[in-house]
Design a protein around this motif. Sequence first.
Motif, short mmCIF file in Angstrom:
data_model
loop_
_atom_site.label_atom_id
_atom_site.label_comp_id
_atom_site.label_asym_id
_atom_site.label_seq_id
_atom_site.Cartn_x
_atom_site.Cartn_y
_atom_site.Cartn_z
N UNK A 16 -8.54 -3.03 89.10
CA UNK A 16 -8.92 -1.61 89.16
C UNK A 16 -7.91 -0.79 88.38
N UNK A 17 -8.32 0.37 87.89
CA UNK A 17 -7.35 1.26 87.22
C UNK A 17 -6.25 1.66 88.20
N UNK A 18 -5.06 1.92 87.68
CA UNK A 18 -3.93 2.29 88.54
C UNK A 18 -4.23 3.51 89.40
N UNK A 19 -5.08 4.41 88.90
CA UNK A 19 -5.41 5.62 89.65
C UNK A 19 -6.17 5.31 90.94
N UNK A 20 -6.68 4.09 91.08
CA UNK A 20 -7.44 3.71 92.28
C UNK A 20 -6.60 2.92 93.29
N UNK A 21 -5.33 2.66 92.99
CA UNK A 21 -4.48 1.92 93.91
C UNK A 21 -3.78 2.86 94.88
N UNK B 36 -4.12 7.67 84.83
CA UNK B 36 -3.00 7.49 85.75
C UNK B 36 -1.76 8.17 85.17
N UNK B 37 -1.08 8.90 86.01
CA UNK B 37 0.17 9.56 85.63
C UNK B 37 1.24 9.09 86.60
N UNK B 38 2.31 8.53 86.07
CA UNK B 38 3.41 8.09 86.92
C UNK B 38 4.02 9.30 87.60
N UNK B 39 4.22 9.25 88.91
CA UNK B 39 4.78 10.42 89.61
C UNK B 39 6.28 10.57 89.37
N UNK B 40 6.73 11.81 89.40
CA UNK B 40 8.17 12.08 89.27
C UNK B 40 8.88 11.77 90.59
N UNK B 41 8.16 11.92 91.69
CA UNK B 41 8.67 11.59 93.02
C UNK B 41 7.71 10.61 93.66
N UNK B 42 8.25 9.64 94.41
CA UNK B 42 7.37 8.69 95.09
C UNK B 42 7.37 8.97 96.58
N UNK B 43 6.20 8.81 97.18
CA UNK B 43 6.12 8.98 98.63
C UNK B 43 6.38 7.62 99.27
N UNK B 44 6.81 7.62 100.49
CA UNK B 44 7.07 6.40 101.25
C UNK B 44 8.20 5.58 100.61
N UNK B 45 9.18 6.26 100.03
CA UNK B 45 10.31 5.56 99.42
C UNK B 45 11.24 5.06 100.52
N UNK B 46 11.51 3.76 100.52
CA UNK B 46 12.41 3.17 101.50
C UNK B 46 13.58 2.46 100.85
N UNK B 47 13.43 2.05 99.59
CA UNK B 47 14.51 1.37 98.88
C UNK B 47 14.81 2.09 97.57
#
Length: 162
Positions: free
Chosen positions: A79-84, A33-44
Motif C-alpha cells: 500500500x502507499x505510505x499514506x495508507x499505513x 506521502x509527506x514525511x512528518x517533521x514530528x512523529x507521534x508515539x515516539x518512544x525511542x
Amino acid sequence: MKAPPVALALAAVALAGSLGATAAQQPGAKQEFVWPARISNAKVLPADIGQERLRTTMVGFARSLGVRCTFCHVGPEGAPLSQLDFASDANPHKELARGMIRMVQKLNREDLPAIVGESESGRPRVTCYTCHRGSEHPETQLPPPPPRPAAAATPPQPTPAS
C-alpha cells in the motif's frame, strides 16, 4: 509555425500543474506521502526528529534488515505510505525494534567508548546492519570449534605368545 522551446517548457509546466491539481481533487486519488517533521508515539526516536532524518533513519532500518515498512508498521503490504498507520503499536515487531534501537544506542554511547576510548573520530559504531546484514534475523552463527588434537601414535603392544 514552431513554438519557441521556452514556450513549450512553460506549457508543459502549466499542464503538469493542472493535472496535479485535478488529481488531488478527484475522489479516490492517491494521497502524496509527506514525511512528518514530528512523529507521534515516539518512544525511542526523538519526536522532533525532522523529515529528512526520519526518512534516512527508516530507510536505513529497512535496508539493514531487508524488509519493507509493514514489517514494523501497520498496513497492507504494497500500500502507499499514506495508507499505513505509523503511530500504531499493534505490530509486535515495532516494540522489538525499539528494544534493538535502545541496545544499539547504549552500545554506541556507553559500551564502545569504554572499550576503544572517548575519541569521537574514527570510533567504530554499531548499526542494525552490523548484525542483520540485510536479513530479518541477525546472524547468530557461532565461531567454529577449536581443532581436534592430533591422535597420538601409540606403540604396538606385544601379543601374548602361544
